[in-house]
Structure formats: C-alpha cells, structure tokens
Design an enzyme around this catalytic site. Structure first.
Site, PDB file in Angstrom:
ATOM      1  CG  HIS A 131      50.153  38.046   3.092  1.00 30.89           C
ATOM      2  ND1 HIS A 131      49.334  37.353   3.935  1.00 30.89           N
ATOM      3  CD2 HIS A 131      50.338  39.203   3.631  1.00 30.89           C
ATOM      4  CE1 HIS A 131      49.121  37.940   4.794  1.00 30.89           C
ATOM      5  NE2 HIS A 131      49.739  39.283   4.953  1.00 30.89           N
ATOM      6  CD  GLU A 187      49.844  42.766   3.696  1.00 29.97           C
ATOM      7  OE1 GLU A 187      50.590  42.686   4.527  1.00 29.97           O
ATOM      8  OE2 GLU A 187      48.546  41.977   3.803  1.00 29.97           O
ATOM      9  CD  GLU A 213      51.471  45.128   9.254  1.00 31.12           C
ATOM     10  OE1 GLU A 213      51.268  45.672   8.026  1.00 31.12           O
ATOM     11  OE2 GLU A 213      51.172  44.226   9.809  1.00 31.12           O
TER      12      GLU A 213
END
Length: 276
Positions: free
Chosen positions: A10, A24, A148
């Site tokens: 991102h 995030e 993750e």
C-alpha cells in the site's frame, strides 16, 4: 551480490486496512524499513525498497521494478484485517507453484524463524503457511512471498503492533529467515581479537544502538540527518562496507533506547534498535 526487494504494501492514496495509529500502509513501511536495516547491518546483501516514503505505488510498478532489476528475492510485507476476533501471523507464496519450489523453501525458512523467535514469545497465533493468487507473488519473476504480520482490526494484535520490541523481534526473525533461505553471508565482527600475550580484559559493555536508516548513497543519509536535526534529534553518520548509517545514539540501558525509539516513531521516522 544477492539482491532482495522489500515491498511495503500500500502507500500514498492506498492506505490499506485499519486506521491511525494502526493504518496498514504506515505499519508496513515501518516493518520493512526495520528488516532492510537489519539485513544491511548483518549480512552481505543489497536491498531495494519498492517505496521508502508514503507514496502511491501500483502493484505492477512493484513487480516491474523487481523484474527490471533482476533481484534474487521479492518479499512483500503487509498487515491483515478481518473480523474483530481474527488475529495472528501468516505468509503466502503463489498458488500455482509446488511445495518444493525455491519460493516455498525460502518462505519456510522465514516462517520457522518467525515461529521460533516471535509467535510463542508474544502469544501471537500461527495461521500457517498458505498459497494465494496475489499479484506480487504471481507477476514477480523471482522467488517471492507475502507476509501478513498481524491484524490491525484486532485489539490484541494492536497491542503488539504498538510494542516497539515486537517489531524489532519480527524484523530480526524475518531478516534471519531471508538470510537462511538465500544463504547470505554474515558480516564479520569488526572487533579486534587480542593477542595471546595481551592481558585479559573485562568484556565490553552491551549497548543498544538507535538507527534511523541505512543508505548506499551518502546524499540520502545526509538528507535524513537534516530531517532529524530539524526535528530536534542529534545524529551521527557512520559508514562501513559501503553503507551509510544514520544513528541517534548508543545506550547502555535498553529502556532509554526504547524511549528514544518511541519519540522517533511519534515524529514519523523509521527506527531500528539493535544490540552491539
């Protein structure tokens, strides 16, 4: 020299999951920067970042960079989101490769280090080794994986994300896993070995060094120094093996180092604390 591309997921207009202070895109960059600094300070390796600031980078631009540079390994770092009860760590390789692939072998090394060094220590559940059709693992021409780190949507994981020690330990675990998977050479200690005839001396005191960035280009390091000084942080620039490191200080007390780390993070700087 082996080259690793670290991809903080991102960025810019794409915030990813969560909201501040668990947004995030910000947390991905923080972890990736710590992994970069650990790799550069510990191993003989070249590290490329898909982004080092809060900017928008398309998925294709990330894999194009890796493919054009011909890197040896692509590692994308993310944080998860789901129902309030969902939490834990998991990692992914591409769904259409075999379990004996190089991607899986390196991912397995990372997974083992994270399990052994982090998950049990912090009580973070292991969601396992998985496969998916994510763009970054599908379109990269080299071995790759996506991590993750935890769930920004879970209050227990949020407490870990807010703990500086958790990110430091996670960065070391990921770095060690990458090194084992790629067979990286560990840098030799620069400490001199006393001759047999030299009188014995007491072991040197342990220090905790606070570092804000490691750069191949001196101009990038001095630019970071300028930013830090403008924010009121005194800095020291050191260099070894062609890498310029911007450091705030070395502390004999770990709590003091952690306090400085929190101050720097609050001011928006990527920070890495390591023991010397």
């Amino acid at each position: 020299m082996v080259t690793v591309l670290l991809d903080p997921g991102h960025g810019g207009t794409d915030g990813g999951a969560g909201t501040a202070p668990y947004l995030e895109k910000t947390r991905n960059l923080e972890v990736a920067s710590k992994v970069r600094d650990y790799l550069l300070s510990t191993f003989v390796v070249n590290v490329i970042m898909s982004r080092t600031t809060d900017k928008t980078v398309s998925l294709s631009a990330r894999t194009n960079l890796a493919n054009q540079q011909g890197v040896d390994y692509f590692l994308s770092i993310h944080h998860n989101s789901g129902t309030p009860s969902a939490r834990g760590y998991e990692d992914f390789t591409y769904i259409n490769i075999s379990d004996t692939s190089t991607s899986d072998r390196i991912r397995n090394a990372i997974h083992t280090e994270v399990v052994n060094r982090v998950l049990g220590k912090y009580g973070l559940p292991n969601r396992g080794k998985k496969k998916a059709n994510f763009h970054v693992v599908r379109e990269s021409n080299m071995p790759s994986a996506l991590l993750e780190i935890g769930f920004v949507s879970n209050t227990s994981d949020q407490r870990l994300i807010a703990n500086p020690a958790f990110y430091n330990d996670m960065a070391v675990a990921i770095g060690e896993g990458v090194a084992k998977g790629l067979g990286l050479v560990r840098k030799k200690s620069t400490a001199a070995t006393p001759s047999p005839s030299a009188p014995s001396i007491a072991p040197s005191k342990t220090f905790y060094r606070v570092q804000v960035g490691a750069y191949k280009e001196r101009t990038n390091a001095t630019a970071m120094q300028t930013r830090l000084k403008s924010a009121g942080f005194p800095t020291v620039l050191s260099s070894s093996n062609g890498i310029y490191r911007v450091q705030i200080g070395a502390y004999g007390n770990k709590d003091n180092a952690t306090t400085m780390e929190r101050r720097l993070r609050s001011a928006g700087f990527p920070v890495f604390v390591y023991q010397v």
